[in-house]
Design an enzyme around this catalytic site. Structure first.
Site, PDB file in Angstrom:
ATOM      1  N   SER A  59       0.830  -1.214   0.000  1.00 41.80           N
ATOM      2  CA  SER A  59       0.000   0.000   0.000  1.00 41.80           C
ATOM      3  C   SER A  59       0.856   1.252   0.000  1.00 41.80           C
ATOM      4  O   SER A  59       1.716   1.420   0.876  1.00 41.80           O
ATOM      5  CB  SER A  59      -0.894   0.051   1.243  1.00 41.80           C
ATOM      6  OG  SER A  59      -1.845  -0.947   1.183  1.00 41.80           O
ATOM      7  N   HIS A  90      -3.358   0.989  -4.653  1.00 40.92           N
ATOM      8  CA  HIS A  90      -2.876  -0.168  -5.418  1.00 40.92           C
ATOM      9  C   HIS A  90      -3.304   0.016  -6.877  1.00 40.92           C
ATOM     10  O   HIS A  90      -4.468  -0.184  -7.222  1.00 40.92           O
ATOM     11  CB  HIS A  90      -3.453  -1.471  -4.860  1.00 40.92           C
ATOM     12  CG  HIS A  90      -2.865  -1.876  -3.548  1.00 40.92           C
ATOM     13  ND1 HIS A  90      -1.828  -2.781  -3.444  1.00 40.92           N
ATOM     14  CD2 HIS A  90      -3.130  -1.468  -2.295  1.00 40.92           C
ATOM     15  CE1 HIS A  90      -1.505  -2.927  -2.171  1.00 40.92           C
ATOM     16  NE2 HIS A  90      -2.285  -2.144  -1.445  1.00 40.92           N
ATOM     17  N   HIS A 112      -5.798  -8.915  -1.857  1.00 41.25           N
ATOM     18  CA  HIS A 112      -5.889  -9.205  -0.429  1.00 41.25           C
ATOM     19  C   HIS A 112      -7.069 -10.125  -0.138  1.00 41.25           C
ATOM     20  O   HIS A 112      -8.085 -10.081  -0.840  1.00 41.25           O
ATOM     21  CB  HIS A 112      -6.098  -7.915   0.375  1.00 41.25           C
ATOM     22  CG  HIS A 112      -5.050  -6.865   0.157  1.00 41.25           C
ATOM     23  ND1 HIS A 112      -5.095  -5.982  -0.891  1.00 41.25           N
ATOM     24  CD2 HIS A 112      -3.927  -6.578   0.862  1.00 41.25           C
ATOM     25  CE1 HIS A 112      -4.039  -5.175  -0.834  1.00 41.25           C
ATOM     26  NE2 HIS A 112      -3.308  -5.514   0.214  1.00 41.25           N
ATOM     27  N   TYR A 114      -9.019  -9.664   2.324  1.00 41.80           N
ATOM     28  CA  TYR A 114     -10.163  -8.840   2.756  1.00 41.80           C
ATOM     29  C   TYR A 114     -10.964  -8.278   1.576  1.00 41.80           C
ATOM     30  O   TYR A 114     -12.096  -7.830   1.735  1.00 41.80           O
ATOM     31  CB  TYR A 114      -9.724  -7.708   3.703  1.00 41.80           C
ATOM     32  CG  TYR A 114      -8.802  -6.664   3.117  1.00 41.80           C
ATOM     33  CD1 TYR A 114      -9.261  -5.713   2.203  1.00 41.80           C
ATOM     34  CD2 TYR A 114      -7.468  -6.612   3.485  1.00 41.80           C
ATOM     35  CE1 TYR A 114      -8.416  -4.753   1.669  1.00 41.80           C
ATOM     36  CE2 TYR A 114      -6.609  -5.662   2.968  1.00 41.80           C
ATOM     37  CZ  TYR A 114      -7.091  -4.731   2.056  1.00 41.80           C
ATOM     38  OH  TYR A 114      -6.247  -3.797   1.532  1.00 41.80           O
ATOM     39  N   GLU A 115     -10.380  -8.304   0.360  1.00 50.70           N
ATOM     40  CA  GLU A 115     -11.144  -7.859  -0.813  1.00 50.70           C
ATOM     41  C   GLU A 115     -12.171  -8.913  -1.227  1.00 50.70           C
ATOM     42  O   GLU A 115     -13.002  -8.670  -2.092  1.00 50.70           O
ATOM     43  CB  GLU A 115     -10.199  -7.600  -1.993  1.00 50.70           C
ATOM     44  CG  GLU A 115      -9.314  -6.387  -1.817  1.00 50.70           C
ATOM     45  CD  GLU A 115      -8.292  -6.278  -2.945  1.00 50.70           C
ATOM     46  OE1 GLU A 115      -8.615  -5.688  -3.983  1.00 50.70           O
ATOM     47  OE2 GLU A 115      -7.166  -6.794  -2.769  1.00 50.70           O
ATOM     48  N   ALA A 142       2.873  -2.210   3.885  1.00 55.04           N
ATOM     49  CA  ALA A 142       2.693  -1.225   4.945  1.00 55.04           C
ATOM     50  C   ALA A 142       2.236  -1.995   6.173  1.00 55.04           C
ATOM     51  O   ALA A 142       1.436  -2.922   6.052  1.00 55.04           O
ATOM     52  CB  ALA A 142       1.622  -0.222   4.532  1.00 55.04           C
ATOM     53  N   MET A 245      -1.976  -6.923   6.604  1.00 54.13           N
ATOM     54  CA  MET A 245      -3.073  -7.736   6.053  1.00 54.13           C
ATOM     55  C   MET A 245      -2.685  -8.386   4.722  1.00 54.13           C
ATOM     56  O   MET A 245      -3.544  -8.599   3.868  1.00 54.13           O
ATOM     57  CB  MET A 245      -4.311  -6.852   5.852  1.00 54.13           C
ATOM     58  CG  MET A 245      -4.744  -6.104   7.104  1.00 54.13           C
ATOM     59  SD  MET A 245      -6.071  -4.949   6.749  1.00 54.13           S
ATOM     60  CE  MET A 245      -6.102  -3.994   8.268  1.00 54.13           C
ATOM     61  N   SER A 246      -1.412  -8.669   4.536  1.00 52.66           N
ATOM     62  CA  SER A 246      -0.988  -9.190   3.219  1.00 52.66           C
ATOM     63  C   SER A 246       0.277 -10.042   3.347  1.00 52.66           C
ATOM     64  O   SER A 246       0.612 -10.516   4.426  1.00 52.66           O
ATOM     65  CB  SER A 246      -0.703  -8.001   2.291  1.00 52.66           C
ATOM     66  OG  SER A 246       0.441  -7.288   2.740  1.00 52.66           O
ATOM     67  N   ASN A 269       2.311   3.210  11.046  1.00 57.95           N
ATOM     68  CA  ASN A 269       1.626   3.672  12.261  1.00 57.95           C
ATOM     69  C   ASN A 269       2.046   2.770  13.413  1.00 57.95           C
ATOM     70  O   ASN A 269       2.522   1.658  13.191  1.00 57.95           O
ATOM     71  CB  ASN A 269       0.099   3.597  12.073  1.00 57.95           C
ATOM     72  CG  ASN A 269      -0.375   2.203  11.714  1.00 57.95           C
ATOM     73  OD1 ASN A 269      -0.098   1.715  10.604  1.00 57.95           O
ATOM     74  ND2 ASN A 269      -1.051   1.560  12.621  1.00 57.95           N
ATOM     75  N   HIS A 283      -6.575   4.165   7.009  1.00 58.70           N
ATOM     76  CA  HIS A 283      -5.875   3.871   5.745  1.00 58.70           C
ATOM     77  C   HIS A 283      -5.192   5.117   5.178  1.00 58.70           C
ATOM     78  O   HIS A 283      -4.117   5.015   4.579  1.00 58.70           O
ATOM     79  CB  HIS A 283      -6.871   3.285   4.733  1.00 58.70           C
ATOM     80  CG  HIS A 283      -6.213   2.714   3.499  1.00 58.70           C
ATOM     81  ND1 HIS A 283      -5.291   1.682   3.547  1.00 58.70           N
ATOM     82  CD2 HIS A 283      -6.337   3.035   2.182  1.00 58.70           C
ATOM     83  CE1 HIS A 283      -4.879   1.401   2.313  1.00 58.70           C
ATOM     84  NE2 HIS A 283      -5.498   2.207   1.462  1.00 58.70           N
TER      85      HIS A 283
HETATM   86  N1  HPA Z   1      -2.762  -3.065  11.265  1.00 62.48           N
HETATM   87  C1  HPA Z   1      -2.976  -3.879  10.203  1.00 62.48           C
HETATM   88  N2  HPA Z   1      -2.553  -3.587   8.985  1.00 62.48           N
HETATM   89  C2  HPA Z   1      -1.892  -2.425   8.812  1.00 62.48           C
HETATM   90  C3  HPA Z   1      -1.643  -1.560   9.856  1.00 62.48           C
HETATM   91  C4  HPA Z   1      -2.110  -1.894  11.161  1.00 62.48           C
HETATM   92  O1  HPA Z   1      -1.937  -1.159  12.141  1.00 62.48           O
HETATM   93  N3  HPA Z   1      -0.955  -0.502   9.341  1.00 62.48           N
HETATM   94  C5  HPA Z   1      -0.790  -0.747   8.021  1.00 62.48           C
HETATM   95  N4  HPA Z   1      -1.354  -1.919   7.690  1.00 62.48           N
END
Ligand code: HPA
Length: 315
Positions: A59, A90, A112, A114-115, A142, A245-246, A269, A283
């Site tokens: 991402s 993406h 992903h 989640y998609e 990310a 998540m990937s 983050n 996001h």
């Molecule tokens: N959690 C899950 N996926 C993420 C995060 C997070 O804090 N930051 C970027 N992708």
């Protein structure tokens, strides 16, 4: 009758449900070897490039593709069998060319869980890369920092991963095994190539960044929601340094078919670990942090391209 049990056993008889339940349940892969081959052949017949390294951009990290020279770009929508990327950040383009002299194919946008994609779709490009002749996969993502030493903007070299979806039966290798790609029970204890990790540390010193190159364990959750405080604390206790998540499904499939793998998480983050915190992951923050640190990661990954030895000769 409960929903989903239509045709269940009638009084005194074996109905459809009983017969269904008696069958061994085999999950179809969805793609045959032929499908992977057709896509690879299509690409080979539409480009003169013959990549050695494949890079999957996470991402907000698709900027790496802009560094590709002699670029030939395909939209995912024009490639037979390729899924479409549905997530902001993406782009959905496959870029062939050279990164710092190394023949590469770069995925600008990944798929992903989640998609709503099954993992055999999420990982489809990896097997196609194998059939194109790629021998090394570089993954980027990310991620949220769980390790208290990590700062936003840090880069973490991935040493290992925890496949959380795998704990509940979501693994891209579930289903009939395709022996032409790999063995039924592949090891994962050496998923992230040790020699390439050493090279990454050496190369980081050449970049001369005062910031330390972090190294640690990436844990994958299915998403799409960010973690609760209790979940984040659990993940930290499990030994994870970063959460996302990937990546994990692609790495499992890559190792199954014999690709060397190494990868990086950009810490976008810090995950929320206490109930008093007013911080909330989102996001937009992930994409913004990606933008700021992107140049550093791009420069680093592209420098690494010239340092990757052929397989079996890393020192
Ligand atoms: N959690 C899950 N996926 C993420 C995060 C997070 O804090 N930051 C970027 N992708």
């Amino acid at each position: 009758m409960p929903l989903g049990l239509k045709g269940g056993p009638g009084p005194g008889g074996r109905g459809t449900w009983a017969r269904f339940a008696a069958q061994p349940q085999v999950i179809e892969s969805g793609f045959t070897y032929d499908d992977y081959q057709k896509t690879a052949e299509w690409l080979l017949s539409h480009t003169k490039h013959r990549p050695q390294v494949a890079v999957i951009c996470g991402s907000g990290l698709g900027g790496l593709a802009e560094k590709v020279t002699q670029a030939q770009v395909f939209d995912y929508s024009e490639i037979p069998n390729f899924p479409r990327s549905t997530v902001p950040g993406h782009a959905g383009r496959l870029v062939f060319g050279f990164l710092n002299g190394r023949a590469c194919v770069v995925m600008q946008g990944r798929f992903h869980l989640y998609e709503g994609y099954p993992l055999w779709k999420v990982t489809f490009p990896v097997r196609v890369f194998r059939l194109l002749g790629v021998d090394t996969l570089v993954v980027t993502n990310a991620a949220g920092g769980l390790n208290p030493k990590f700062q936003v903007g840090d880069i973490m070299l991935i040493r290992d991963h925890i496949n959380m979806p795998g704990f509940s039966g979501q693994n891209p290798l579930i289903g009939p095994n395709e022996e032409r790609f790999g063995v039924r029970f592949p090891p994962m204890s050496d998923a992230y190539d040790r020699d390439l990790r050493k090279i990454a540390h050496k190369t980081w010193k050449q970049v001369g960044d005062k910031q330390e190159l972090q190294e640690g364990t990436y844990v994958m959750l299915a998403g799409p929601n960010f973690e609760t405080v209790a979940e984040s604390r659990l993940l930290q206790k499990l030994g994870a340094d970063a959460v996302g998540m990937s990546t994990v499904p692609e790495v499992i499939v890559a190792r199954h078919c014999g690709l060397r793998v190494f990868g990086f998480s950009l810490i976008t983050n810090k995950v929320v670990l206490n109930y008093e915190s007013l911080e909330k992951a989102n996001h937009e923050e992930v994409l913004a942090a990606g933008k700021q640190a992107a140049q550093k990661l791009e420069q680093f990954v592209s420098l690494l391209m010239s340092c990757i030895p052929p397989p079996h000769s890393a020192s």
